[in-house]
Design a protein around this motif. Structure first.
Motif, PDB file in Angstrom:
ATOM      1  N   PHE A 119       0.849  -1.180   0.000  1.00 58.00           N
ATOM      2  CA  PHE A 119       0.000   0.000   0.000  1.00 58.00           C
ATOM      3  C   PHE A 119       0.887   1.234   0.000  1.00 58.00           C
ATOM      4  CE2 PHE A 119      -3.212  -2.884   1.760  1.00 58.00           C
ATOM      5  CZ  PHE A 119      -4.306  -2.536   0.983  1.00 58.00           C
ATOM      6  N   LEU A 120       0.404   2.290  -0.597  1.00 58.60           N
ATOM      7  CA  LEU A 120       1.108   3.568  -0.597  1.00 58.60           C
ATOM      8  C   LEU A 120       0.212   4.599   0.067  1.00 58.60           C
ATOM      9  CD1 LEU A 120       2.360   3.596  -4.297  1.00 58.60           C
ATOM     10  CD2 LEU A 120       3.657   2.948  -2.274  1.00 58.60           C
ATOM     11  N   ALA A 121       0.813   5.521   0.794  1.00 61.81           N
ATOM     12  CA  ALA A 121       0.045   6.577   1.448  1.00 61.81           C
ATOM     13  C   ALA A 121       0.554   7.935   0.979  1.00 61.81           C
ATOM     14  CB  ALA A 121       0.164   6.464   2.962  1.00 61.81           C
ATOM     15  N   VAL A 122      -0.385   8.796   0.642  1.00 62.47           N
ATOM     16  CA  VAL A 122      -0.075  10.180   0.279  1.00 62.47           C
ATOM     17  C   VAL A 122      -0.639  11.041   1.403  1.00 62.47           C
ATOM     18  CG1 VAL A 122      -0.472  12.019  -1.395  1.00 62.47           C
ATOM     19  CG2 VAL A 122      -0.248   9.654  -2.177  1.00 62.47           C
ATOM     20  N   HIS A 123       0.207  11.871   1.994  1.00 62.35           N
ATOM     21  CA  HIS A 123      -0.227  12.733   3.094  1.00 62.35           C
ATOM     22  C   HIS A 123      -0.305  14.165   2.581  1.00 62.35           C
ATOM     23  CE1 HIS A 123      -0.818  13.969   7.234  1.00 62.35           C
ATOM     24  NE2 HIS A 123       0.011  14.981   6.993  1.00 62.35           N
ATOM     25  N   ILE A 124      -1.458  14.800   2.777  1.00 53.61           N
ATOM     26  CA  ILE A 124      -1.669  16.171   2.324  1.00 53.61           C
ATOM     27  C   ILE A 124      -2.033  17.025   3.534  1.00 53.61           C
ATOM     28  CG2 ILE A 124      -3.096  17.682   0.881  1.00 53.61           C
ATOM     29  CD1 ILE A 124      -3.430  15.193  -0.981  1.00 53.61           C
ATOM     30  N   GLN A 125      -1.306  18.140   3.684  1.00 52.78           N
ATOM     31  CA  GLN A 125      -1.535  19.025   4.830  1.00 52.78           C
ATOM     32  C   GLN A 125      -1.650  20.452   4.326  1.00 52.78           C
ATOM     33  OE1 GLN A 125       1.306  18.475   7.926  1.00 52.78           O
ATOM     34  NE2 GLN A 125       0.450  20.066   9.209  1.00 52.78           N
ATOM     35  N   LYS A 126      -2.639  21.175   4.855  1.00 51.28           N
ATOM     36  CA  LYS A 126      -2.838  22.575   4.480  1.00 51.28           C
ATOM     37  C   LYS A 126      -3.484  23.282   5.660  1.00 51.28           C
ATOM     38  CE  LYS A 126      -5.260  25.483   1.095  1.00 51.28           C
ATOM     39  NZ  LYS A 126      -4.318  26.546   1.181  1.00 51.28           N
ATOM     40  N   ALA A 127      -2.920  24.385   6.064  1.00 48.72           N
ATOM     41  CA  ALA A 127      -3.502  25.158   7.157  1.00 48.72           C
ATOM     42  C   ALA A 127      -4.914  25.600   6.785  1.00 48.72           C
ATOM     43  CB  ALA A 127      -2.625  26.384   7.452  1.00 48.72           C
ATOM     44  N   HIS A 128      -5.821  25.472   7.724  1.00 46.06           N
ATOM     45  CA  HIS A 128      -7.230  25.850   7.543  1.00 46.06           C
ATOM     46  C   HIS A 128      -7.924  25.080   6.406  1.00 46.06           C
ATOM     47  CE1 HIS A 128      -6.545  29.045  10.409  1.00 46.06           C
ATOM     48  NE2 HIS A 128      -5.482  29.413   9.711  1.00 46.06           N
ATOM     49  N   MET A 129      -7.470  23.866   6.158  1.00 44.14           N
ATOM     50  CA  MET A 129      -8.043  23.050   5.099  1.00 44.14           C
ATOM     51  C   MET A 129      -9.541  22.835   5.312  1.00 44.14           C
ATOM     52  SD  MET A 129      -7.084  19.191   3.914  1.00 44.14           S
ATOM     53  CE  MET A 129      -7.800  18.494   5.394  1.00 44.14           C
ATOM     54  N   SER A 130      -9.954  22.694   6.552  1.00 46.99           N
ATOM     55  CA  SER A 130     -11.364  22.417   6.833  1.00 46.99           C
ATOM     56  C   SER A 130     -12.278  23.573   6.414  1.00 46.99           C
ATOM     57  CB  SER A 130     -11.562  22.107   8.320  1.00 46.99           C
ATOM     58  OG  SER A 130     -11.161  23.211   9.107  1.00 46.99           O
ATOM     59  N   ASP A 131     -11.706  24.751   6.183  1.00 48.92           N
ATOM     60  CA  ASP A 131     -12.500  25.902   5.732  1.00 48.92           C
ATOM     61  C   ASP A 131     -12.633  25.946   4.201  1.00 48.92           C
ATOM     62  OD1 ASP A 131     -12.674  26.745   8.367  1.00 48.92           O
ATOM     63  OD2 ASP A 131     -10.905  28.031   8.208  1.00 48.92           O
ATOM     64  N   LYS A 132     -11.899  25.107   3.504  1.00 50.98           N
ATOM     65  CA  LYS A 132     -11.866  25.131   2.033  1.00 50.98           C
ATOM     66  C   LYS A 132     -12.864  24.108   1.476  1.00 50.98           C
ATOM     67  CE  LYS A 132      -8.277  27.835   2.290  1.00 50.98           C
ATOM     68  NZ  LYS A 132      -8.511  29.229   2.423  1.00 50.98           N
ATOM     69  N   VAL A 133     -14.026  24.567   1.061  1.00 56.32           N
ATOM     70  CA  VAL A 133     -15.066  23.691   0.519  1.00 56.32           C
ATOM     71  C   VAL A 133     -14.568  23.024  -0.759  1.00 56.32           C
ATOM     72  CG1 VAL A 133     -17.402  23.600  -0.431  1.00 56.32           C
ATOM     73  CG2 VAL A 133     -16.914  25.070   1.535  1.00 56.32           C
ATOM     74  N   GLY A 134     -14.692  21.711  -0.830  1.00 65.20           N
ATOM     75  CA  GLY A 134     -14.325  20.967  -2.032  1.00 65.20           C
ATOM     76  C   GLY A 134     -12.868  20.581  -2.133  1.00 65.20           C
ATOM     77  N   PHE A 135     -12.044  20.931  -1.137  1.00 67.23           N
ATOM     78  CA  PHE A 135     -10.612  20.643  -1.216  1.00 67.23           C
ATOM     79  C   PHE A 135     -10.355  19.138  -1.318  1.00 67.23           C
ATOM     80  CE2 PHE A 135      -6.338  20.029   0.485  1.00 67.23           C
ATOM     81  CZ  PHE A 135      -5.621  20.972  -0.230  1.00 67.23           C
ATOM     82  N   LEU A 136     -10.977  18.360  -0.462  1.00 64.03           N
ATOM     83  CA  LEU A 136     -10.783  16.900  -0.468  1.00 64.03           C
ATOM     84  C   LEU A 136     -11.289  16.299  -1.782  1.00 64.03           C
ATOM     85  CD1 LEU A 136      -9.945  14.289   0.979  1.00 64.03           C
ATOM     86  CD2 LEU A 136     -12.181  14.282   2.076  1.00 64.03           C
ATOM     87  N   ARG A 137     -12.448  16.740  -2.233  1.00 62.53           N
ATOM     88  CA  ARG A 137     -13.001  16.227  -3.488  1.00 62.53           C
ATOM     89  C   ARG A 137     -12.050  16.479  -4.652  1.00 62.53           C
ATOM     90  NH1 ARG A 137     -14.774  18.617  -7.514  1.00 62.53           N
ATOM     91  NH2 ARG A 137     -15.169  20.583  -6.454  1.00 62.53           N
ATOM     92  N   ARG A 138     -11.472  17.667  -4.718  1.00 58.50           N
ATOM     93  CA  ARG A 138     -10.540  17.976  -5.809  1.00 58.50           C
ATOM     94  C   ARG A 138      -9.303  17.083  -5.742  1.00 58.50           C
ATOM     95  NH1 ARG A 138     -12.023  23.131  -4.286  1.00 58.50           N
ATOM     96  NH2 ARG A 138      -9.979  23.610  -3.402  1.00 58.50           N
ATOM     97  N   ALA A 139      -8.809  16.837  -4.545  1.00 59.74           N
ATOM     98  CA  ALA A 139      -7.640  15.956  -4.404  1.00 59.74           C
ATOM     99  C   ALA A 139      -7.985  14.531  -4.832  1.00 59.74           C
ATOM    100  CB  ALA A 139      -7.134  15.979  -2.964  1.00 59.74           C
ATOM    101  N   LEU A 140      -9.152  14.053  -4.417  1.00 55.99           N
ATOM    102  CA  LEU A 140      -9.551  12.689  -4.770  1.00 55.99           C
ATOM    103  C   LEU A 140      -9.795  12.537  -6.267  1.00 55.99           C
ATOM    104  CD1 LEU A 140     -11.958  11.843  -1.803  1.00 55.99           C
ATOM    105  CD2 LEU A 140      -9.569  11.148  -2.100  1.00 55.99           C
ATOM    106  N   SER A 141     -10.221  13.619  -6.924  1.00 56.18           N
ATOM    107  CA  SER A 141     -10.495  13.543  -8.368  1.00 56.18           C
ATOM    108  C   SER A 141      -9.229  13.257  -9.172  1.00 56.18           C
ATOM    109  CB  SER A 141     -11.166  14.829  -8.857  1.00 56.18           C
ATOM    110  OG  SER A 141     -10.248  15.902  -8.863  1.00 56.18           O
ATOM    111  N   VAL A 142      -8.061  13.625  -8.650  1.00 55.80           N
ATOM    112  CA  VAL A 142      -6.805  13.322  -9.336  1.00 55.80           C
ATOM    113  C   VAL A 142      -6.608  11.811  -9.392  1.00 55.80           C
ATOM    114  CG1 VAL A 142      -4.290  13.564  -9.247  1.00 55.80           C
ATOM    115  CG2 VAL A 142      -5.765  15.524  -8.686  1.00 55.80           C
ATOM    116  N   PHE A 143      -6.901  11.130  -8.301  1.00 52.25           N
ATOM    117  CA  PHE A 143      -6.764   9.670  -8.275  1.00 52.25           C
ATOM    118  C   PHE A 143      -7.771   9.021  -9.227  1.00 52.25           C
ATOM    119  CE2 PHE A 143      -4.776  11.143  -4.459  1.00 52.25           C
ATOM    120  CZ  PHE A 143      -3.702  10.285  -4.276  1.00 52.25           C
ATOM    121  N   GLU A 144      -8.972   9.560  -9.259  1.00 49.37           N
ATOM    122  CA  GLU A 144      -9.998   9.043 -10.171  1.00 49.37           C
ATOM    123  C   GLU A 144      -9.555   9.213 -11.626  1.00 49.37           C
ATOM    124  OE1 GLU A 144     -14.778   9.495 -11.045  1.00 49.37           O
ATOM    125  OE2 GLU A 144     -13.751  11.066  -9.916  1.00 49.37           O
TER     126      GLU A 144
END
Length: 172
Positions: A119-144
């Protein structure tokens, strides 16, 4: 009682149990049920006497090979529990697999530990990420976009990890 040859008997047995409207599907094998850890790694792991279908699927997917994970579907749909028993030690309690635990049974915080390599793990960190609507979805779309199936996404307030099967990752 019907005995099947080795190989493919788990699913066939589950289908037959369903067709016969059995009260329990007993699967006799060479182990006394699911263990809480791999005995090749952990000395003397305890037997898990009660496990849910969901827990069993997770452990099987990650490497516990007591029962083929697809064997639960025919019986789960109609509420037939599965009993894993040891052919060589029939006096052992084994493991019962059901939809939920009985009310009077004590639950374990951790049912079991299993693992799989590559298994491989990619770790993504960004200050105030929880305030950014759609941030996780955009990251996951790269894998898709690259056809990489995501196995697990642990999250935090300002970070998340994406765990993928290494065989899905290729150079472009």
């Amino acid at each position: 009682i019907k005995l099947f040859k080795r190989g493919g008997g788990d699913i066939t047995g589950a289908i037959v149990a369903r067709c016969l409207d059995a009260t329990v599907y007993e699967n006799w094998t060479d182990v006394s049920g699911f263990l809480s850890a791999d005995p090749r790694i952990v000395d003397d792991p305890r037997t898990i006497h009660r496990i849910t279908f969901d827990e069993m699927r997770e452990l099987s997917y990650m490497g516990a090979s007591v029962l083929q994970e697809e064997a639960i579907f025919p019986v789960r749909e109609v509420g037939i529990p599965i009993q894993i028993k040891n052919t060589n030690q029939p006096e052992k309690r084994g493991t019962i697999i059901r939809e939920t635990a009985e009310d009077n049974e004590r639950e374990h915080l951790i049912t079991g530990i299993a693992g799989r390599k590559n298994f491989l793990a990619v770790h993504i960190q960004k200050a105030h990420m929880s305030d950014k609507v759609g941030f996780l979805r955009r990251a996951l779309s790269v894998f898709e976009r690259y056809g990489v199936s995501i196995e697990h996404v642990p999250t935090g307030v300002d970070s998340f990890g994406i765990v993928v099967n290494g065989s899905d990752v290729r150079e472009t």
